[in-house]
Design a protein around this motif. Structure first.
Motif, PDB file in Angstrom:
ATOM      1  N   GLY A 163       6.297  -4.832   5.704  1.00  0.00           N
ATOM      2  CA  GLY A 163       6.187  -4.165   4.408  1.00  0.00           C
ATOM      3  C   GLY A 163       6.311  -2.660   4.505  1.00  0.00           C
ATOM      4  N   ASN A 166       7.330  -0.898   1.363  1.00  0.00           N
ATOM      5  CA  ASN A 166       6.245  -0.761   0.383  1.00  0.00           C
ATOM      6  C   ASN A 166       5.397   0.474   0.690  1.00  0.00           C
ATOM      7  N   LEU A 257      -0.366   0.007  -3.544  1.00  0.00           N
ATOM      8  CA  LEU A 257      -0.228  -0.741  -2.296  1.00  0.00           C
ATOM      9  C   LEU A 257      -1.594  -1.219  -1.821  1.00  0.00           C
ATOM     10  N   LYS A 282       2.124  -4.826  -4.435  1.00  0.00           N
ATOM     11  CA  LYS A 282       2.769  -4.525  -3.158  1.00  0.00           C
ATOM     12  C   LYS A 282       1.757  -4.626  -2.025  1.00  0.00           C
ATOM     13  N   ASP A 319       9.004  -8.131   3.475  1.00  0.00           N
ATOM     14  CA  ASP A 319       7.727  -8.132   2.757  1.00  0.00           C
ATOM     15  C   ASP A 319       6.801  -9.179   3.362  1.00  0.00           C
TER      16      ASP A 319
END
Length: 330
Positions: A163, A166, A257, A282, A319
């Protein structure tokens, strides 16, 4: 329609194309997978096929091993040590991003190298600090080291966090960072990036199974306060306390996040819980794949997914939901 966007952590770097491309197993380039047409999965600004051709139809030179002088070895408790060692300046720079890690050499046999995440890279002093949990034969060898010894270090590697996009895209927002156990170490570069991106952080730490929070000096450097909250109960489920924190942040303001620094079970449970609130939240997390070569060749890091897909988790960057959803546990 859900479309999985995957990336290769080495694409566009000095290490691309790699041995996977040489074997027609490239993660991104269709032509380096033996196909006759150009259909790159994720354009990184350079053509992998062209780079391969320009390099004489062979892979680029891989990571190098460095002999590094140990500056400090501290036994924090029976199963946890901190090692600080000097590195070349370029390596110190390369190991600053979130997800950076190196292989530490514990024996003349390179197969015994152990992957360790970077806790702190000091680019002024050209020194790296790592926290190492003593869990098996490889890490036990590291307890024999002392100040002044020479330590073999292979790197840089960057896929220690899933991630990353992100994290990079979280700017001027509100983020929640949750760390448990040894996850306190690799969370530090993530925190640094989020702060540099102008985010405000709510930091939750569960020191279990350790006696102290051994990264306080670095948190003080970032002028960060934290809350000590248990994040998992004895059944391996998210604690009610951490659920309350997420709900409070979700109800109060937009969350840019949630970063989970801990074992896979923590990330898996967090994905389950956040999906019940908002599937668009996220998330980033630690990459806890078992690694040996770090180059996608040995197969130690591979995981199998629905549709007979195999992902090399030392190379594939995606992700966290794409890692924990649809995975076959056999």
């Amino acid at each position: 329609m859900n479309y999985e966007i995957i990336d290769c952590i080495d694409s566009g770097t000095e290490f691309c194309p790699c041995k996977l491309a040489e074997a027609n197993e490239c993660i991104l380039c269709s032509q380096m997978c033996g196909k006759k047409f150009c259909d790159c999965m994720n354009w990184k600004g350079t053509c992998i096929y062209q780079e391969f051709y320009n390099n004489g139809n062979k892979a680029k030179e891989g990571r190098k091993a460095f002999d590094c002088s140990i500056k400090e070895v501290t036994k924090l408790q029976e199963d946890l040590i901190k090692i600080r060692f000097s590195v070349p300046h370029k390596l110190a720079l390369d190991l600053t991003p979130p997800g950076s890690y190196v292989f530490l050499r514990t024996d003349d046999n390179v197969y015994f190298d152990v992957p360790i995440s970077i806790a702190y890279s000091d680019t002024d002093a050209d020194e790296i600090t790592v926290l190492i949990e003593i869990r098996g034969i490889k890490t036990k060898k590291l307890t024999e080291l002392k100040e002044g010894d020479i330590l073999g270090v292979r790197g840089p590697y960057w896929n220690g966090v899933f991630g990353l996009k992100n994290i990079q895209n979280a700017k001027n927002g509100n983020c929640v960072v949750i760390a448990r156990g040894i996850g306190m170490a690799p969370m530090l570069p993530v925190i640094k990036r989020l702060i540099n991106n102008g985010n405000s952080l709510r930091l939750i730490i569960d020191k279990s199974p350790y006696e102290e929070i051994y990264v306080k000096e670095y948190l003080d450097e970032y002028n960060l306060t934290y809350e000590e909250i248990p994040v998992l109960n004895n059944k391996g489920e998210l604690s009610e306390e951490i659920k309350a924190v997420i709900k409070e942040e979700y109800d109060g303001k937009e969350i840019s996040l949630i970063h989970c620094a801990g074992a896979d079970i923590l990330t898996y449970r967090m994905i389950e819980f956040t999906n019940s609130l908002d599937t668009n939240l996220k998330i980033s997390c630690c990459n806890n794949a078992k690694m040996c070569c770090g180059e996608g060749i040995c197969g130690s890091c591979t995981a199998r997914f629905k549709g007979r897909k195999v992902k090399r988790l030392c190379k594939v960057q995606t992700d966290p939901r794409n890692i924990f959803e649809g995975r076959r546990f056999i």
